[in-house]
Scaffold this active site. Structure first.
Site, PDB file in Angstrom:
ATOM      1  N   HIS A 147       0.867  -1.191  -0.125  1.00 21.15           N
ATOM      2  CA  HIS A 147      -0.091  -0.156   0.029  1.00 21.15           C
ATOM      3  C   HIS A 147       0.828   1.266   0.042  1.00 21.15           C
ATOM      4  CE1 HIS A 147       1.201  -0.559   4.112  1.00 21.15           C
ATOM      5  NE2 HIS A 147       1.045   0.867   4.329  1.00 21.15           N
ATOM      6  N   ASP A 159       0.965   5.201   1.972  1.00 21.84           N
ATOM      7  CA  ASP A 159       0.018   6.120   3.157  1.00 21.84           C
ATOM      8  C   ASP A 159      -0.789   7.246   2.399  1.00 21.84           C
ATOM      9  OD1 ASP A 159       1.197   4.213   4.913  1.00 21.84           O
ATOM     10  OD2 ASP A 159       2.638   5.416   5.668  1.00 21.84           O
ATOM     11  N   HIS A 211       4.921   0.183  -0.064  1.00 24.61           N
ATOM     12  CA  HIS A 211       5.449  -0.883   1.080  1.00 24.61           C
ATOM     13  C   HIS A 211       4.629  -1.827   1.802  1.00 24.61           C
ATOM     14  CE1 HIS A 211       3.806   2.820   2.905  1.00 24.61           C
ATOM     15  NE2 HIS A 211       3.655   2.295   4.328  1.00 24.61           N
ATOM     16  N   ARG A 251       7.040  -8.725  16.608  1.00 24.06           N
ATOM     17  CA  ARG A 251       7.290  -7.299  15.959  1.00 24.06           C
ATOM     18  C   ARG A 251       6.398  -6.100  16.663  1.00 24.06           C
ATOM     19  NH1 ARG A 251       6.794  -4.104  11.584  1.00 24.06           N
ATOM     20  NH2 ARG A 251       8.863  -3.057  11.045  1.00 24.06           N
TER      21      ARG A 251
END
Length: 352
Positions: free
Chosen positions: A198, A200, A255, A265
């Site tokens: 996607h 941002d 990204h 994570r």
């Protein structure tokens, strides 16, 4: 291996520093924003103690039992809160998240009508008395850093350093997201991702990530490259609205986040977004015969609402700035859809 540029920020994000961003920093930011769309800031000066406090509180929240987290679950009418069902590109991500936003009137309760923003209002978990204070303290710090970065972006574009502040001041819709990526169970693989590819939606993103690799960016050759975590660094990427304002000079990069294997994570991106009433369009200084306007105007409030609808549920193709690109079939379809929703009078004004 290609990695995002690493920029020495020369402490220009330090609290109390009101001097213009150093020229070398602004130039490096502009170069990175026009190529990779990603960069990492080191020696930036942002308050490390507030970051550490936020990180500890984030871990404590995601360690809560699921039933406690679900008590602050976000809804279609309130985008703030917890979710373990986020969609990207109509596909569920392998993560949990918690979102919270600006509080217009801190002296009032979070759920007071005057504290409702375009995204809703903040909800906080029970049993973590320090959580709200830790989160809002870090929110205020990263908000401050975002306005300082906006100055660097402006200078890098050849503008006066506060030239774009009017699009954000007073009612910006920036929000902070806490991400938790659990370890992918053995035997699960295939197309599953921590976050699917996607861009941002907003102007810029300030990300803090732990030492577990996972974030990838698509480079100019079409290859996915790992954004290696750098201790203490802030990872910055260009958003869609920055690309529109700069008329494609700065690039919003694709990204994604790989599923976690072996270790959990955590990350915390701050999405610096315009005011809901902001109309985003290519700035006149970036338009000439060789560079005609690439996009029709985008009302940020409407764009954000459509984007959240696609995060919350599968409503078909997710809205993108490509729908507003002039000369494309998607743009024509997007304009037609917008006209149908806002009515003929407003649609006529928009197309004039």
């Amino acid at each position: 291996m290609v990695s995002p540029p690493v920029i020495d920020a020369q402490q220009f994000l330090a609290p109390g520093n009101t001097a213009p961003p150093p020229a070398q920093v602004a130039q490096a930011v502009a170069e990175a924003a026009s190529t990779a769309g990603f960069f990492q800031l080191v020696n930036h000066g942002a308050d490390a103690a507030l970051l550490a406090r936020m990180t500890a509180a984030m871990h404590a929240f995601f360690d809560l039992p699921l039933e406690d987290k679900l008590k602050v679950r976000r809804t279609q009418g309130n985008a703030m809160g917890y979710s373990n069902e986020e969609l990207t590109k109509q596909t569920r991500d392998l993560k949990e998240l918690f979102d919270f936003c600006r509080v217009p009137h801190p002296e009032l309760p979070d759920d007071h009508p005057d504290n409702r923003t375009i995204d809703g209002y903040n909800r906080w978990p029970e049993g973590l008395p320090e959580f709200r204070a830790a989160m809002m303290a870090y929110y205020n710090e990263v908000e401050r850093c975002s306005f300082r970065l906006l100055e660097a972006f402006c200078l890098g574009l050849g503008l006066e350093r506060t030239a774009l502040h009017h699009l954000f001041q007073g009612q910006h819709t920036g929000f902070l997201r806490l991400n938790y990526y659990p370890v992918l169970p053995e035997g699960q693989h295939g197309e599953q991702m921590g976050v699917h590819h996607h861009t941002d939606a907003g102007f810029l993103t300030i990300l803090v990530q732990d030492d577990v690799p996972g974030l990838q960016m698509l480079d100019n050759s079409g290859q996915w490259q790992l954004v290696e975590p750098i201790p203490g660094a802030l990872t910055i990427n260009v958003g869609d609205q920055c690309q529109v304002l700069s008329n494609d000079r700065f690039k919003a990069p694709l990204h994604r986040v790989l599923p976690s294997r072996g270790r959990r994570r955590y990350s915390a991106p701050f999405f610096f977004n315009p005011r809901p009433d902001a109309d985003i369009a290519p700035l006149p200084m970036f338009i000439d015969e060789q560079h005609p306007p690439a996009f029709r105007p985008i009302n940020w409030g409407r764009f954000r609402s459509l984007r959240f609808a696609g995060d919350y549920a599968d409503v078909g193709e997710e809205v993108q700035i490509s729908h507003y690109r002039l000369g494309s079939s998607k743009a024509a379809a997007g304009a037609k859809d917008a006209a149908a929703e806002v009515g003929p009078e407003a649609a006529g004004a928009a197309s004039a």
